[in-house]
Design a protein around this motif. Structure first.
Motif, PDB file in Angstrom:
ATOM      1  N   TYR A   1     -15.528  31.133  18.928  1.00 22.92           N
ATOM      2  CA  TYR A   1     -16.964  31.130  19.209  1.00 22.92           C
ATOM      3  C   TYR A   1     -17.742  30.139  18.360  1.00 22.92           C
ATOM      4  CZ  TYR A   1     -21.684  33.139  19.743  1.00 22.92           C
ATOM      5  OH  TYR A   1     -23.023  33.338  19.977  1.00 22.92           O
ATOM      6  N   GLN A   2     -17.193  29.738  17.215  1.00 23.32           N
ATOM      7  CA  GLN A   2     -17.967  28.943  16.261  1.00 23.32           C
ATOM      8  C   GLN A   2     -18.468  27.605  16.813  1.00 23.32           C
ATOM      9  OE1 GLN A   2     -19.135  30.687  13.635  1.00 23.32           O
ATOM     10  NE2 GLN A   2     -17.926  32.148  14.822  1.00 23.32           N
ATOM     11  N   PRO A   3     -17.686  26.843  17.581  1.00 28.48           N
ATOM     12  CA  PRO A   3     -18.253  25.598  18.129  1.00 28.48           C
ATOM     13  C   PRO A   3     -19.470  25.847  19.012  1.00 28.48           C
ATOM     14  CG  PRO A   3     -15.863  25.554  18.267  1.00 28.48           C
ATOM     15  CD  PRO A   3     -16.240  26.949  17.864  1.00 28.48           C
ATOM     16  N   LEU A   4     -19.452  26.929  19.789  1.00 31.68           N
ATOM     17  CA  LEU A   4     -20.608  27.256  20.624  1.00 31.68           C
ATOM     18  C   LEU A   4     -21.814  27.595  19.752  1.00 31.68           C
ATOM     19  CD1 LEU A   4     -18.907  29.520  23.327  1.00 31.68           C
ATOM     20  CD2 LEU A   4     -19.683  27.154  23.610  1.00 31.68           C
ATOM     21  N   TYR A   5     -21.581  28.404  18.721  1.00 30.40           N
ATOM     22  CA  TYR A   5     -22.688  28.779  17.839  1.00 30.40           C
ATOM     23  C   TYR A   5     -23.265  27.556  17.131  1.00 30.40           C
ATOM     24  CZ  TYR A   5     -25.337  30.558  13.948  1.00 30.40           C
ATOM     25  OH  TYR A   5     -26.343  30.777  13.039  1.00 30.40           O
ATOM     26  N   GLN A   6     -22.405  26.696  16.610  1.00 31.68           N
ATOM     27  CA  GLN A   6     -22.877  25.525  15.870  1.00 31.68           C
ATOM     28  C   GLN A   6     -23.720  24.612  16.753  1.00 31.68           C
ATOM     29  OE1 GLN A   6     -19.398  23.708  14.114  1.00 31.68           O
ATOM     30  NE2 GLN A   6     -18.763  25.656  13.219  1.00 31.68           N
ATOM     31  N   ARG A   7     -23.298  24.440  18.005  1.00 32.52           N
ATOM     32  CA  ARG A   7     -24.043  23.565  18.911  1.00 32.52           C
ATOM     33  C   ARG A   7     -25.441  24.095  19.177  1.00 32.52           C
ATOM     34  NH1 ARG A   7     -20.397  22.751  24.052  1.00 32.52           N
ATOM     35  NH2 ARG A   7     -22.334  21.844  24.812  1.00 32.52           N
TER      36      ARG A   7
ATOM     37  N   MET B   1       0.859  -1.195   0.000  1.00 30.11           N
ATOM     38  CA  MET B   1       0.000   0.000   0.000  1.00 30.11           C
ATOM     39  C   MET B   1       0.891   1.240   0.000  1.00 30.11           C
ATOM     40  SD  MET B   1      -2.902   1.105   2.796  1.00 30.11           S
ATOM     41  CE  MET B   1      -3.771   2.650   2.621  1.00 30.11           C
ATOM     42  N   PRO B   2       0.644   2.177  -0.925  1.00 30.03           N
ATOM     43  CA  PRO B   2       1.483   3.378  -0.980  1.00 30.03           C
ATOM     44  C   PRO B   2       1.271   4.259   0.253  1.00 30.03           C
ATOM     45  CG  PRO B   2      -0.402   3.613  -2.438  1.00 30.03           C
ATOM     46  CD  PRO B   2      -0.404   2.173  -1.963  1.00 30.03           C
ATOM     47  N   GLU B   3       2.294   5.008   0.543  1.00 30.69           N
ATOM     48  CA  GLU B   3       2.223   5.922   1.693  1.00 30.69           C
ATOM     49  C   GLU B   3       1.163   6.991   1.436  1.00 30.69           C
ATOM     50  OE1 GLU B   3       5.151   9.001   4.102  1.00 30.69           O
ATOM     51  OE2 GLU B   3       5.997   7.444   2.815  1.00 30.69           O
ATOM     52  N   PRO B   4       0.324   7.298   2.424  1.00 35.60           N
ATOM     53  CA  PRO B   4      -0.721   8.315   2.223  1.00 35.60           C
ATOM     54  C   PRO B   4      -0.127   9.664   1.806  1.00 35.60           C
ATOM     55  CG  PRO B   4      -1.088   7.124   4.264  1.00 35.60           C
ATOM     56  CD  PRO B   4       0.261   6.701   3.769  1.00 35.60           C
ATOM     57  N   THR B   5      -0.810  10.312   0.884  1.00 32.98           N
ATOM     58  CA  THR B   5      -0.372  11.616   0.383  1.00 32.98           C
ATOM     59  C   THR B   5      -1.056  12.733   1.158  1.00 32.98           C
ATOM     60  OG1 THR B   5      -0.092  10.691  -1.831  1.00 32.98           O
ATOM     61  CG2 THR B   5      -0.235  13.107  -1.657  1.00 32.98           C
ATOM     62  N   PRO B   6      -0.295  13.680   1.688  1.00 36.16           N
ATOM     63  CA  PRO B   6      -0.931  14.793   2.425  1.00 36.16           C
ATOM     64  C   PRO B   6      -1.885  15.582   1.535  1.00 36.16           C
ATOM     65  CG  PRO B   6       1.439  14.732   2.825  1.00 36.16           C
ATOM     66  CD  PRO B   6       1.175  13.763   1.713  1.00 36.16           C
ATOM     67  N   ILE B   7      -3.000  15.962   2.092  1.00 35.61           N
ATOM     68  CA  ILE B   7      -3.965  16.794   1.367  1.00 35.61           C
ATOM     69  C   ILE B   7      -3.475  18.239   1.394  1.00 35.61           C
ATOM     70  CG2 ILE B   7      -6.350  17.629   1.331  1.00 35.61           C
ATOM     71  CD1 ILE B   7      -7.120  15.014   2.749  1.00 35.61           C
ATOM     72  N   PRO B   8      -3.434  18.947   0.278  1.00 39.75           N
ATOM     73  CA  PRO B   8      -3.009  20.352   0.284  1.00 39.75           C
ATOM     74  C   PRO B   8      -3.862  21.175   1.249  1.00 39.75           C
ATOM     75  CG  PRO B   8      -3.164  19.519  -1.961  1.00 39.75           C
ATOM     76  CD  PRO B   8      -3.758  18.460  -1.075  1.00 39.75           C
ATOM     77  N   THR B   9      -3.218  22.057   1.947  1.00 42.78           N
ATOM     78  CA  THR B   9      -3.933  22.839   2.964  1.00 42.78           C
ATOM     79  C   THR B   9      -5.043  23.696   2.366  1.00 42.78           C
ATOM     80  OG1 THR B   9      -2.228  24.560   2.816  1.00 42.78           O
ATOM     81  CG2 THR B   9      -1.966  22.886   4.535  1.00 42.78           C
ATOM     82  N   ASP B  10      -4.887  24.109   1.102  1.00 38.18           N
ATOM     83  CA  ASP B  10      -5.931  24.943   0.497  1.00 38.18           C
ATOM     84  C   ASP B  10      -7.188  24.142   0.160  1.00 38.18           C
ATOM     85  OD1 ASP B  10      -4.998  23.477  -1.640  1.00 38.18           O
ATOM     86  OD2 ASP B  10      -4.534  25.212  -2.899  1.00 38.18           O
ATOM     87  N   GLN B  11      -7.116  22.805   0.335  1.00 33.18           N
ATOM     88  CA  GLN B  11      -8.296  21.975   0.126  1.00 33.18           C
ATOM     89  C   GLN B  11      -8.972  21.578   1.432  1.00 33.18           C
ATOM     90  OE1 GLN B  11      -7.467  18.626  -2.475  1.00 33.18           O
ATOM     91  NE2 GLN B  11      -6.183  19.869  -3.837  1.00 33.18           N
ATOM     92  N   LEU B  12      -8.435  22.048   2.555  1.00 35.33           N
ATOM     93  CA  LEU B  12      -9.021  21.760   3.861  1.00 35.33           C
ATOM     94  C   LEU B  12      -9.956  22.893   4.260  1.00 35.33           C
ATOM     95  CD1 LEU B  12      -5.806  20.533   5.719  1.00 35.33           C
ATOM     96  CD2 LEU B  12      -7.579  19.124   4.650  1.00 35.33           C
ATOM     97  N   HIS B  13     -11.054  22.505   4.880  1.00 34.95           N
ATOM     98  CA  HIS B  13     -12.054  23.500   5.265  1.00 34.95           C
ATOM     99  C   HIS B  13     -11.589  24.286   6.480  1.00 34.95           C
ATOM    100  CE1 HIS B  13     -15.899  25.411   5.971  1.00 34.95           C
ATOM    101  NE2 HIS B  13     -15.867  24.983   7.227  1.00 34.95           N
ATOM    102  N   PHE B  14     -11.712  25.604   6.393  1.00 38.21           N
ATOM    103  CA  PHE B  14     -11.421  26.477   7.533  1.00 38.21           C
ATOM    104  C   PHE B  14     -12.369  27.663   7.454  1.00 38.21           C
ATOM    105  CE2 PHE B  14      -9.173  29.879   9.802  1.00 38.21           C
ATOM    106  CZ  PHE B  14      -8.900  29.229  11.003  1.00 38.21           C
ATOM    107  N   ALA B  15     -13.265  27.763   8.421  1.00 37.30           N
ATOM    108  CA  ALA B  15     -14.294  28.798   8.377  1.00 37.30           C
ATOM    109  C   ALA B  15     -13.720  30.166   8.723  1.00 37.30           C
ATOM    110  CB  ALA B  15     -15.417  28.454   9.349  1.00 37.30           C
ATOM    111  N   LEU B  16     -14.171  31.174   8.006  1.00 36.02           N
ATOM    112  CA  LEU B  16     -13.834  32.569   8.276  1.00 36.02           C
ATOM    113  C   LEU B  16     -15.132  33.370   8.312  1.00 36.02           C
ATOM    114  CD1 LEU B  16     -10.708  33.029   5.976  1.00 36.02           C
ATOM    115  CD2 LEU B  16     -10.733  33.009   8.477  1.00 36.02           C
TER     116      LEU B  16
END
Length: 261
Positions: A245-251, A1-16
């Motif tokens: 604050y976002q985790p509090l708001y989402q809950r 099994m090939p070594e896992p490839t890191p996902i580019p950071t610009d493809q990861l979700h980050f809320a603003l």
């Protein structure tokens, strides 16, 4: 099994913080955030009878503010309950009364600080306890450093104030800071969004609790000036407050969707 490839950071979700193309969409967003913050304050025991006020500036009419109405329980507030109040304290939309004492204070703070979108005030238990000691919030923990040299104290108590002159003195005491300790009264915080103002109030209340507990237990060791300033620069911005604050708001948004009406 090939070594896992890191996902580019610009493809990861980050809320603003979102932006909205119209004043109407921004207004809806601010009102929903305001209701969620009021309900969260109720969950955290920051309501006290009819005391406590949150305000957010209308995105179109800069001298009008959405706020929770007088006497409506924090835990039951809905978007439809909110009232719009002008700078003179007159209700221009809605069917409830405004808490005149609280709103007079908020109006003067908004007037003095055009950068303030939202303000929050609570007679919270630990905030009141620290205010009775006439003491500042000290840099005893990493979290408290967010307020280091960025909060002020109003060192007078004159009763339940509806006097605009008194409110202007409070606004001057706040100055450019994010938070204010009102002696024998409680806490007040401001921010560039409802999320930021609400987070600062919740975080400051917890920091007051920790400081009181630490001093009751012994002789706490404060964080030094240089480290406290550096930590504030990392943690003390409204953007960091919004993110926290976002985790509090989402809950609460998921568990109590009826508040949005």
């Amino acid at each position: 099994m090939p070594e896992p490839t890191p996902i580019p950071t610009d493809q990861l979700h980050f809320a603003l913080p979102p932006t909205h193309p119209t004043a109407e969409e921004e207004r809806r967003h601010r009102r929903e955030r305001l209701v969620a913050a009021v309900r969260l304050f109720g969950r955290h025991g920051l309501d006290e009878g009819v005391s406590g006020q949150l305000t957010v500036r209308d995105p179109e009419f800069a001298d009008c503010f959405w706020t929770n109405p007088f006497g409506v329980p924090f835990a039951l507030l809905t978007v439809g309950d909110l009232i719009l109040v002008n700078g003179e304290g007159q209700v221009v939309e809605g069917r409830h009364h405004v808490n005149q004492a609280a709103f007079t204070l908020h109006a003067e703070i908004h007037r003095a600080r055009p950068d303030v979108v939202a303000a929050a005030h609570s007679h919270s238990p630990y905030g009141r306890a620290l205010s009775a000691l006439d003491a500042p919030l000290e840099p005893l923990t990493q979290d408290a450093c967010a307020f280091y040299e960025d909060h002020a104290r109003y060192d007078a108590y004159t009763g339940v104030a509806v006097d605009p002159a008194e409110a202007r003195r409070v606004a001057r005491a706040l100055g450019p800071h994010k938070a204010l300790i009102l002696r024998n009264h409680g806490l007040l915080t401001v921010g560039g969004s409802v999320d930021a103002a609400a987070w600062w109030l919740l975080a400051m209340e917890r920091c007051c609790q920790v400081q009181l507990a630490a001093k009751a237990a012994g002789d706490p060791v404060p964080i030094g000036h240089r480290d406290a300033v550096r930590t504030r620069e990392q943690l003390g911005s409204d953007l960091v407050a919004w993110i926290n604050y976002q985790p509090l708001y989402q809950r609460i948004a998921r568990s109590e969707p009826e508040m949005f009406g």
